[in-house]
Scaffold this active site. Structure first.
Site, PDB file in Angstrom:
ATOM      1  N   HIS A   1       0.843  -1.200   0.000  1.00 34.37           N
ATOM      2  CA  HIS A   1       0.000   0.000   0.000  1.00 34.37           C
ATOM      3  C   HIS A   1       0.874   1.243   0.000  1.00 34.37           C
ATOM      4  O   HIS A   1       1.959   1.260   0.587  1.00 34.37           O
ATOM      5  CB  HIS A   1      -0.992  -0.008   1.161  1.00 34.37           C
ATOM      6  CG  HIS A   1      -0.404  -0.071   2.532  1.00 34.37           C
ATOM      7  ND1 HIS A   1       0.079   1.029   3.188  1.00 34.37           N
ATOM      8  CD2 HIS A   1      -0.220  -1.123   3.392  1.00 34.37           C
ATOM      9  CE1 HIS A   1       0.509   0.676   4.395  1.00 34.37           C
ATOM     10  NE2 HIS A   1       0.352  -0.626   4.545  1.00 34.37           N
TER      11      HIS A   1
ATOM     12  N   ASP B   1      -0.051   4.312   1.060  1.00 33.10           N
ATOM     13  CA  ASP B   1      -0.400   5.324   2.058  1.00 33.10           C
ATOM     14  C   ASP B   1       0.225   5.014   3.416  1.00 33.10           C
ATOM     15  O   ASP B   1       0.754   3.919   3.644  1.00 33.10           O
ATOM     16  CB  ASP B   1      -1.933   5.408   2.208  1.00 33.10           C
ATOM     17  CG  ASP B   1      -2.554   4.080   2.622  1.00 33.10           C
ATOM     18  OD1 ASP B   1      -2.076   3.021   2.168  1.00 33.10           O
ATOM     19  OD2 ASP B   1      -3.510   4.090   3.417  1.00 33.10           O
TER      20      ASP B   1
ATOM     21  N   ASP C   1       6.288   0.377   6.919  1.00 31.40           N
ATOM     22  CA  ASP C   1       4.858   0.106   6.625  1.00 31.40           C
ATOM     23  C   ASP C   1       4.348   1.130   5.625  1.00 31.40           C
ATOM     24  O   ASP C   1       3.646   2.046   5.996  1.00 31.40           O
ATOM     25  CB  ASP C   1       4.074   0.138   7.937  1.00 31.40           C
ATOM     26  CG  ASP C   1       2.623  -0.262   7.756  1.00 31.40           C
ATOM     27  OD1 ASP C   1       2.299  -0.867   6.731  1.00 31.40           O
ATOM     28  OD2 ASP C   1       1.797   0.047   8.640  1.00 31.40           O
TER      29      ASP C   1
ATOM     30  N   GLU D   1      -5.110   1.889   2.178  1.00 31.13           N
ATOM     31  CA  GLU D   1      -5.153   0.664   3.003  1.00 31.13           C
ATOM     32  C   GLU D   1      -5.355   1.003   4.480  1.00 31.13           C
ATOM     33  O   GLU D   1      -6.027   0.280   5.204  1.00 31.13           O
ATOM     34  CB  GLU D   1      -3.845  -0.126   2.823  1.00 31.13           C
ATOM     35  CG  GLU D   1      -3.874  -1.524   3.430  1.00 31.13           C
ATOM     36  CD  GLU D   1      -3.397  -1.603   4.874  1.00 31.13           C
ATOM     37  OE1 GLU D   1      -3.548  -2.658   5.497  1.00 31.13           O
ATOM     38  OE2 GLU D   1      -2.857  -0.590   5.391  1.00 31.13           O
TER      39      GLU D   1
ATOM     40  N   GLU E   1       3.754  -6.533   3.705  1.00 27.94           N
ATOM     41  CA  GLU E   1       3.628  -5.869   5.010  1.00 27.94           C
ATOM     42  C   GLU E   1       4.742  -6.376   5.928  1.00 27.94           C
ATOM     43  O   GLU E   1       5.218  -7.510   5.785  1.00 27.94           O
ATOM     44  CB  GLU E   1       2.268  -6.213   5.660  1.00 27.94           C
ATOM     45  CG  GLU E   1       1.065  -5.645   4.959  1.00 27.94           C
ATOM     46  CD  GLU E   1       0.714  -4.224   5.411  1.00 27.94           C
ATOM     47  OE1 GLU E   1       1.488  -3.628   6.169  1.00 27.94           O
ATOM     48  OE2 GLU E   1      -0.337  -3.733   4.969  1.00 27.94           O
TER      49      GLU E   1
ATOM     50  N   HIS F   1       3.106   2.429  12.746  1.00 28.17           N
ATOM     51  CA  HIS F   1       2.018   3.238  13.315  1.00 28.17           C
ATOM     52  C   HIS F   1       2.446   3.960  14.586  1.00 28.17           C
ATOM     53  O   HIS F   1       1.614   4.205  15.459  1.00 28.17           O
ATOM     54  CB  HIS F   1       0.769   2.389  13.610  1.00 28.17           C
ATOM     55  CG  HIS F   1       0.140   1.803  12.394  1.00 28.17           C
ATOM     56  ND1 HIS F   1      -1.189   1.434  12.343  1.00 28.17           N
ATOM     57  CD2 HIS F   1       0.626   1.532  11.161  1.00 28.17           C
ATOM     58  CE1 HIS F   1      -1.463   0.949  11.147  1.00 28.17           C
ATOM     59  NE2 HIS F   1      -0.372   0.990  10.409  1.00 28.17           N
TER      60      HIS F   1
HETATM   61 ZN   LIG Z   1       0.662  -1.674   6.335  1.00 25.12          ZN
END
Ligand SMILES: [Zn+2]
Length: 390
Positions: free
Chosen positions: A87, A89, A119, A151, A176, A363
């Site tokens: 992904h 984003d 990520d 995503e 991932e 994150h």
């Molecule tokens: Zn991810």
């Protein structure tokens, strides 16, 4: 640092600098087109043909990237070839918590720090390098590089993919961050708001309204009973939390101590193990809240907060799982977080999740990709590409 690694670091640094936060909050959400543009350039420089799939229903004009190398579709009868998918984003970020600028790739202690470094913008540079380890003229089956939008928010990019986009592939690896361990199953996610509709009124006389906070204990008790029922009905040994969960996330309602609370909204999520279907969970929740509504004499309704992401399971005996496990010398595992895997699998692709970096640092501030994982990832991907495409 070898030249090939310098090229990867340069590309990751350009990708990280291209802000592509996706979020339901419009003040955070930004387009992924700059990332798509960089990826298109890299792929074209390396000899791929590139298609940009516009996503009409997304904010800020987002797009998926579908790049193909080895276009032999006309000769191909059976599905064949490999998709490398990531992904484009990232999640929003808290710049104050970082030791360096999150949008500026910074190397220290053998790690590349930056938003999306692990990520999963680093994956794209590594995947392209892995493809360049093989002689493109030897390709018998195509390789696809897929870069999706949103995503981290709605999964709109993966949901928009159709069979024709990557029709001829038979397997997909989603890169991932799993520290290169093959992942063959994960939980699904649904989020819902349950609204209790009462009537406001002056607090001095309870009969002047219908108080929804008074109704909350009965609702919570019914949902807790359902949560326990789910836990006894479903189990998945490969997951560290091997049962479905139902979390009460927040409650909104009321505005003043001297008013009867006329409306209340409880937000919760359900994390489904493989074998559970969100349609069934929604129907069972609807039935539970309808009987609570009757019991408390108020209207109770439910609405989706997101489109559900199904649980994912790829059979342990599938060719891709077997190949990835044989190559890594490790068992395939299950994880508690969701990915785009169910959307690729439903297109008929054998699918696994496996990529460089650690999910634990994604994150959050100081997200990083260890330099030591770059070459092993290139080697892993290039061996699987050779197996599927040569
Ligand atoms: Zn991810």
């Amino acid at each position: 640092m070898p030249t090939s690694e310098q090229k990867i670091v340069k590309r990751v640094s350009e990708l990280v600098a291209a802000d592509s936060v996706s979020s339901p909050d419009p003040s955070w959400d930004s387009s992924n087109r700059q990332v798509i543009s960089h990826l298109s350039d890299y792929a074209e420089q390396d000899g791929w043909s590139v298609e940009v799939q516009e996503l009409e229903d997304t904010a800020n004009g987002k797009a998926n990237l579908i790049a193909t190398l080895g276009d032999i579709r006309s000769e191909q009868k059976e599905p064949a070839g490999l998709v490398l998918s990531g992904h484009t984003d990232t999640v929003p970020f808290d710049a104050g918590g970082w030791d360096s600028d999150p949008l500026r790739l910074t190397e220290r202690d053998g790690r590349l720090f930056g938003l999306g470094s692990t990520d999963m913008k680093g994956f794209f540079a590594i995947a392209l390098a892995a493809v360049n380890c093989i002689d493109h003229r030897q390709l018998k089956r195509p390789i696809y590089l897929l870069g999706t939008a949103d995503e981290e928010s709605t999964m709109a990019g993966a949901r928009a993919l159709s069979k024709s986009d990557i029709a001829r592939a038979d397997a997909a690896i989603i890169g991932e961050p799993t520290a290169l361990q093959p992942v063959r199953l994960h939980k699904g996610i649904m989020m819902q708001a349950i609204d209790i509709h009462g009537t406001s009124g002056h607090s001095s006389n309870p009969d002047l309204g219908k108080n929804t906070i008074d109704a909350l204990p009965a609702l919570l008790a019914a949902l807790d009973q359902y949560r326990h029922a789910l836990r006894t009905r479903f189990h998945c040994e490969l997951l560290s939390v091997p049962y479905p969960t139902l979390n009460f996330g927040c409650v909104h309602g009321g505005d003043s101590p001297n008013r009867i609370c006329g409306h209340l909204s409880l937000h919760s999520d359900v994390r489904m193990v493989p074998g559970m279907h969100f349609e069934q969970v929604e129907a069972e929740l609807q039935s539970a809240i309808a009987s609570i509504g009757e019991q408390i004499g108020l209207t109770v309704s439910m609405r989706r907060l997101i489109d559900p992401v199904p649980a994912f399971e790829q059979d342990a005996s599938s060719a891709l799982v077997q190949a990835a496990c044989a190559d890594s010398g490790a068992e395939a595992i299950g994880v508690n977080y969701g990915t785009e895997a169910p959307f690729l699998q439903r297109l008929g692709l054998d699918t696994i999740v496996m990529g460089p970096g650690h999910i634990d640092c994604a994150h959050q501030p100081d997200e990083h990709l260890p330099l030591a994982q770059i070459q092993p990832a290139i080697d892993r991907f290039s061996r699987l590409i050779a197996r599927y495409c040569l």
